[in-house]
Design a protein around this motif. Structure first.
Motif, PDB file in Angstrom:
ATOM      1  N   GLY A   1       0.411  -1.293  -0.132  1.00  0.00           N
ATOM      2  CA  GLY A   1      -0.044   0.068   0.338  1.00  0.00           C
ATOM      3  C   GLY A   1       0.600   1.371  -0.238  1.00  0.00           C
ATOM      4  N   ILE A   2       1.813   0.767   0.095  1.00  0.00           N
ATOM      5  CA  ILE A   2       3.138   2.189   0.031  1.00  0.00           C
ATOM      6  C   ILE A   2       3.771   1.960  -1.858  1.00  0.00           C
ATOM      7  N   LEU A   3       3.739   3.213  -1.726  1.00  0.00           N
ATOM      8  CA  LEU A   3       4.577   3.600  -3.138  1.00  0.00           C
ATOM      9  C   LEU A   3       5.904   3.884  -2.755  1.00  0.00           C
ATOM     10  N   ASN A   4       6.989   3.712  -3.297  1.00  0.00           N
ATOM     11  CA  ASN A   4       8.344   3.349  -2.948  1.00  0.00           C
ATOM     12  C   ASN A   4       8.913   4.644  -4.244  1.00  0.00           C
ATOM     13  N   VAL A   5       9.966   5.540  -3.846  1.00  0.00           N
ATOM     14  CA  VAL A   5       9.887   6.077  -5.326  1.00  0.00           C
ATOM     15  C   VAL A   5      11.677   6.138  -5.179  1.00  0.00           C
ATOM     16  N   TYR A   6      13.048   5.762  -5.499  1.00  0.00           N
ATOM     17  CA  TYR A   6      13.720   5.825  -5.458  1.00  0.00           C
ATOM     18  C   TYR A   6      14.322   7.493  -6.929  1.00  0.00           C
ATOM     19  N   LEU A   7      15.163   8.541  -6.066  1.00  0.00           N
ATOM     20  CA  LEU A   7      15.475   9.136  -7.666  1.00  0.00           C
ATOM     21  C   LEU A   7      15.940   9.980  -7.260  1.00  0.00           C
ATOM     22  N   PRO A   8      16.986   9.933  -8.230  1.00  0.00           N
ATOM     23  CA  PRO A   8      17.999  11.081  -8.127  1.00  0.00           C
ATOM     24  C   PRO A   8      17.275  12.750  -8.280  1.00  0.00           C
ATOM     25  N   SER A   9      17.451  13.283  -7.701  1.00  0.00           N
ATOM     26  CA  SER A   9      16.857  14.535  -7.790  1.00  0.00           C
ATOM     27  C   SER A   9      17.156  15.505  -6.868  1.00  0.00           C
ATOM     28  N   GLN A  10      16.985  16.565  -7.222  1.00  0.00           N
ATOM     29  CA  GLN A  10      17.942  17.902  -6.445  1.00  0.00           C
ATOM     30  C   GLN A  10      16.935  18.402  -5.175  1.00  0.00           C
ATOM     31  N   SER A  11      15.788  17.684  -5.512  1.00  0.00           N
ATOM     32  CA  SER A  11      14.295  18.343  -3.752  1.00  0.00           C
ATOM     33  C   SER A  11      13.600  16.317  -4.718  1.00  0.00           C
ATOM     34  N   ILE A  12      13.634  15.765  -3.561  1.00  0.00           N
ATOM     35  CA  ILE A  12      12.373  14.865  -3.574  1.00  0.00           C
ATOM     36  C   ILE A  12      11.592  15.074  -3.024  1.00  0.00           C
ATOM     37  N   VAL A  13      12.005  16.132  -2.071  1.00  0.00           N
ATOM     38  CA  VAL A  13      10.298  16.723  -1.265  1.00  0.00           C
ATOM     39  C   VAL A  13       9.582  17.502  -2.174  1.00  0.00           C
ATOM     40  N   ARG A  14       9.769  18.167  -3.551  1.00  0.00           N
ATOM     41  CA  ARG A  14       9.728  18.390  -4.605  1.00  0.00           C
ATOM     42  C   ARG A  14       8.904  17.293  -5.703  1.00  0.00           C
ATOM     43  N   SER A  15       9.766  16.325  -5.871  1.00  0.00           N
ATOM     44  CA  SER A  15       9.273  15.048  -6.494  1.00  0.00           C
ATOM     45  C   SER A  15       7.989  14.804  -5.798  1.00  0.00           C
ATOM     46  N   LYS A  16       7.928  14.436  -4.634  1.00  0.00           N
ATOM     47  CA  LYS A  16       7.323  13.589  -3.400  1.00  0.00           C
ATOM     48  C   LYS A  16       5.792  14.536  -4.753  1.00  0.00           C
ATOM     49  N   SER A  17       5.339  15.917  -4.303  1.00  0.00           N
ATOM     50  CA  SER A  17       4.547  16.888  -4.266  1.00  0.00           C
ATOM     51  C   SER A  17       3.912  16.456  -5.603  1.00  0.00           C
ATOM     52  N   GLY A  18       4.789  16.446  -6.993  1.00  0.00           N
ATOM     53  CA  GLY A  18       4.600  16.053  -8.255  1.00  0.00           C
ATOM     54  C   GLY A  18       3.201  14.551  -8.114  1.00  0.00           C
ATOM     55  N   ILE A  19       4.241  13.332  -7.634  1.00  0.00           N
ATOM     56  CA  ILE A  19       3.433  11.878  -7.424  1.00  0.00           C
ATOM     57  C   ILE A  19       2.435  12.692  -7.145  1.00  0.00           C
ATOM     58  N   VAL A  20       2.279  12.920  -6.233  1.00  0.00           N
ATOM     59  CA  VAL A  20       0.926  13.325  -5.350  1.00  0.00           C
ATOM     60  C   VAL A  20      -0.069  13.788  -5.684  1.00  0.00           C
ATOM     61  N   ASN A  21      -0.032  14.884  -6.510  1.00  0.00           N
ATOM     62  CA  ASN A  21      -0.774  15.943  -7.309  1.00  0.00           C
ATOM     63  C   ASN A  21      -1.167  15.299  -8.124  1.00  0.00           C
ATOM     64  N   SER A  22      -0.408  14.219  -9.636  1.00  0.00           N
ATOM     65  CA  SER A  22      -0.824  13.713 -10.538  1.00  0.00           C
ATOM     66  C   SER A  22      -1.178  12.525 -10.418  1.00  0.00           C
ATOM     67  N   LEU A  23      -0.919  11.806  -9.483  1.00  0.00           N
ATOM     68  CA  LEU A  23      -2.040   9.776  -9.397  1.00  0.00           C
ATOM     69  C   LEU A  23      -2.932  10.927  -8.272  1.00  0.00           C
ATOM     70  N   GLY A  24      -2.839  11.978  -7.700  1.00  0.00           N
ATOM     71  CA  GLY A  24      -4.495  11.944  -6.584  1.00  0.00           C
ATOM     72  C   GLY A  24      -4.128  11.105  -5.070  1.00  0.00           C
ATOM     73  N   LEU A  25      -2.438   9.879  -4.816  1.00  0.00           N
ATOM     74  CA  LEU A  25      -2.808   9.974  -3.694  1.00  0.00           C
ATOM     75  C   LEU A  25      -2.665  10.468  -2.744  1.00  0.00           C
ATOM     76  N   PRO A  26      -2.778   9.750  -1.627  1.00  0.00           N
ATOM     77  CA  PRO A  26      -2.379  10.921  -0.257  1.00  0.00           C
ATOM     78  C   PRO A  26      -0.819  11.032   0.322  1.00  0.00           C
ATOM     79  N   PRO A  27      -0.618  11.867   0.774  1.00  0.00           N
ATOM     80  CA  PRO A  27       1.067  11.814   0.732  1.00  0.00           C
ATOM     81  C   PRO A  27       1.314  10.911   1.954  1.00  0.00           C
ATOM     82  N   GLU A  28       0.999  10.732   2.846  1.00  0.00           N
ATOM     83  CA  GLU A  28       1.431   9.004   3.746  1.00  0.00           C
ATOM     84  C   GLU A  28       1.843   7.860   2.689  1.00  0.00           C
ATOM     85  N   LYS A  29       1.165   7.995   1.434  1.00  0.00           N
ATOM     86  CA  LYS A  29       1.275   5.967   0.914  1.00  0.00           C
ATOM     87  C   LYS A  29       2.284   6.367  -0.565  1.00  0.00           C
ATOM     88  N   VAL A  30       3.313   7.755  -0.363  1.00  0.00           N
ATOM     89  CA  VAL A  30       4.444   7.965  -1.004  1.00  0.00           C
ATOM     90  C   VAL A  30       5.527   8.677  -0.309  1.00  0.00           C
TER      91      VAL A  30
END
Length: 668
Positions: free
Chosen positions: A173-202
């Motif tokens: 039930g958790i989407l774990n994402v591994y990412l070479p990123s300059q901002s993983i918080v920003r990336s999480k926001s993109g995933i949550v908003n694009s897929l309509g997921l609860p923040p606690e599930k990413v």
């Protein structure tokens, strides 16, 4: 083990090192056309499965994650396939059938000015525009001369050693994402908003980053596809971009055309600036585009006091991959445009290029008519830099170009850090990521000084969005400033924890017990500084540069690590020289990318390494650690200095970059 030891010994954990059980490898069917209707798609994962859009963008024309009804640049993703390994996934691309109906493409800014609108609801091919400053008539100002020119800075690809990529792993039930990123918080926001997921599930995990230069500060459609596929198939999904994909479909930098007019008195005093700046935006509105053009038009007056200024910025629709961050993100463009106009004005008035700059620099901080707060005096800094390089004598015998510029660091809104003390070690987590800047050097130095702990007991660790949920990111030449300051604050607050619990602070008490401190250092405006570059060069008869010297006179506030400073300065200079002399993205009139390999894109070799004369001055900033920025400075100041140095040998105006070998040899 230090970051450097890990990398030298091959112990880093990059995206391609992640190999999870049952992992699927994703490949993408990409459009061969710059513009076409998509009549039919058979096979693979398509927009019928995933009808989502780039969630961090604003405006009506967001990029679909997978093409819906039409494609608007070569390389746009139409469908995705998944194999047990990379070879199988690439083979599966041939199983997808796409029927296209090609349309007339808009291949350049000039093309966008004349061709019918790409969209029915836009005014021509202007996606949007911004008008800043106050309009004025020529009769409203005093002037003796005016100069006008159009300057084009072609598109550039960031080309980090490690291209974009992602591993998405949906389990329990958790989407774990591994990412070479300059901002993983920003990336999480993109995933949550694009897929309509609860923040606690990413949960997004930061991994080692093989270079970034801005492109990994962004969030991309491919990331959404991989996340969706992992959820759909119940297996981990990996996508690693190829070099051709990077050149073709990753967001590009620069791509700016500025037409400017300077009004001035005979003594060189500039009384007005008027102009239009056009951005080769691509077909969609992504959040980065507004940053790039915004920086150009707001910062274009740079270190000079100009009483009246008016600029119109337009986002021009073209059938190319969207515009995005590239090292400096509008700041180099602003400086290049202005400094090239300063050189033109000096030539018109038969003035020395240094004197026309001195005439318009100020001895006190000021606010530009375009809204830029210049926080430090510019004239005394320029005088000191000219004196240091012995400019007056040097310019009599060398082909010299100079630049005075403002580095506007992205310090707002501040930054986060977390310090966990456990098992006698100090573990540090920061809101941004390291991609070659050497953050660990100042982390160890600052915390060792603040906590009186040996550096060997301090580490900078890779965080995730649960370990540190409020990080901002690494960009805008701010790491030493905001990360350094928040570390000092966190150390102070950690020591206070120790005092409150044990009555006093000592490193022995700290290391004997467990502590956990998360801090946010708030800095609600962008700081800036004035810097200077000087470049000399010599061209031989074949149009090759046989001599190249770069002078840097930079104010870094309080230097946190001089070795790191020198490395960043020289590395940034090499990147700037490549951009000036060869690096570009070329397109045909049909919108087809012609620079499809890293060799075609013009990345230079070590033979173009210059001699350096680097002088660092230290006037501490108002931030907690006293530091000022550095990373983008060579990219901002060196291009225009090199252009002027070459121009003096050609006796031909240079108003297009890159400045190719063919251009040099043709105009000698």
């Amino acid at each position: 083990m230090t970051y450097q030891d890990r990398f030298v010994n091959g112990k880093g954990r990059y995206l391609d090192d992640i190999d999870l059980d049952g992992m699927l490898y994703m490949s993408l069917v990409r459009s061969p056309y710059a513009r076409a209707k998509v009549k039919k798609v058979e096979g693979g994962l398509t927009s019928k499965d995933l009808k989502a859009y780039y969630a961090l963008a604003e405006g009506d024309h967001k990029e679909p994650v997978l093409a819906i009804d039409e494609v608007n640049y070569q390389g746009q993703a139409v469908a995705a396939v998944f194999g047990k390994n990379r070879y199988e996934s690439e083979d599966l691309l041939s199983t997808v059938n796409v029927e296209y109906e090609p349309m007339d493409a808009i291949h350049s800014i000039d093309d966008a000015k004349t061709k019918p609108p790409m969209y029915k609801d836009t005014a021509g091919n202007v996606l949007s525009q911004e008008d800043i400053g106050v309009k004025f008539n020529e009769k409203d100002i005093q002037y003796d001369v005016k100069v006008t020119d159009t300057i084009l800075l072609d598109r550039v690809s960031a080309n980090p050693m490690e291209t974009r990529g992602i591993v998405a792993d949906y389990r329990d039930g958790i989407l774990n994402v591994y990412l070479p990123s300059q901002s993983i918080v920003r990336s999480k926001s993109g995933i949550v908003n694009s897929l309509g997921l609860p923040p606690e599930k990413v949960r997004v995990f930061l991994i080692d980053n093989g270079g970034a230069f801005g492109v990994k500060a962004l969030f991309y459609p491919e990331y959404i596809i991989a996340c969706y596929a992992s959820m759909k198939y119940g297996k981990p999904v990996k996508w690693q971009e190829t070099r051709t994909e990077h050149l073709q479909a990753c967001h590009a930098g620069r791509g700016v055309e500025g037409t400017l007019t300077l009004y001035a008195k005979k003594d060189g005093t500039i009384t007005g600036l008027d102009g239009e700046v056009l951005l080769d935006n691509g077909p969609y509105f992504v959040d980065a585009a507004s940053v790039d053009l915004g920086n150009v038009i707001h910062e274009i007056t740079g270190p000079y006091f100009i009483e009246k200024a008016h600029i119109v910025g337009k986002y021009m629709l073209t059938n190319k991959a969207p515009n995005g961050y590239y090292r400096g993100a509008g700041k180099p463009e602003a400086s290049i445009l202005m400094e090239r106009m300063m050189d033109l004005l000096a030539d018109k008035l038969n003035m020395d290029i240094a004197d026309v700059r001195l005439k318009n620099a100020l001895e006190k901080p000021f606010k530009s008519p375009l809204g830029l707060d210049v926080n430090y005096p510019t004239k005394p800094f320029l005088e000191d830099a000219l004196k240091y390089f012995n400019y007056r004598e040097l310019s009599k015998k060398e082909h010299v170009g100079i630049s005075l510029f403002i580095l506007d660091e992205d310090t707002a809104p501040g930054e986060s850090a977390r310090i966990i003390v456990k098992d006698g070690k100090v573990h540090t987590y920061m809101g941004g990521n390291v991609s070659g800047q050497g953050h660990e050097m100042f982390v160890k130095s600052i915390l060792s000084d603040e906590l009186s702990v040996e550096q060997d007991l301090i580490s900078l660790d890779l965080q995730d969005t649960e370990t540190l949920s409020t990080g901002v990111g690494t960009w805008g030449s701010k790491s030493a400033m905001t990360h350094g300051s928040v570390l000092m604050q966190a150390a102070e607050e950690l020591k206070q924890q120790v005092k409150e619990k044990y009555g006093k602070y000592s490193p022995e008490i700290l290391l004997k017990h467990d502590f956990d401190q998360t801090s946010f250092y708030k800095f609600d405006y962008n700081d800036n500084q004035v810097n200077f570059n000087l470049v000399t060069s010599k061209i031989n008869e074949a149009g090759d540069i046989e001599s190249l010297k770069v002078g840097c006179y930079y104010d870094l506030g309080k230097v946190l690590n001089m070795t790191n400073v020198m490395g960043q300065t020289e590395g940034g200079a090499l990147q700037a020289i490549g951009e000036v002399l060869s690096e570009t993205l070329r397109y045909s009139e049909e919108g087809q990318l012609m620079t499809t390999s890293i060799t075609d894109a013009g990345v230079l070799t070590a033979e173009h390494t210059p001699e350096f004369d680097i002088k660092i001055v230290e006037n501490p900033s108002v931030l907690k650690d006293g530091a000022k920025g550095l990373g983008e400075s060579p990219m901002i100041g060196i291009p225009e200095g090199l252009a002027r140095s070459l121009e003096t040998q050609l006796h031909t105006r240079i108003n297009v970059m890159p400045i190719t070998r063919e251009f040099l040899s043709r105009n000698l």
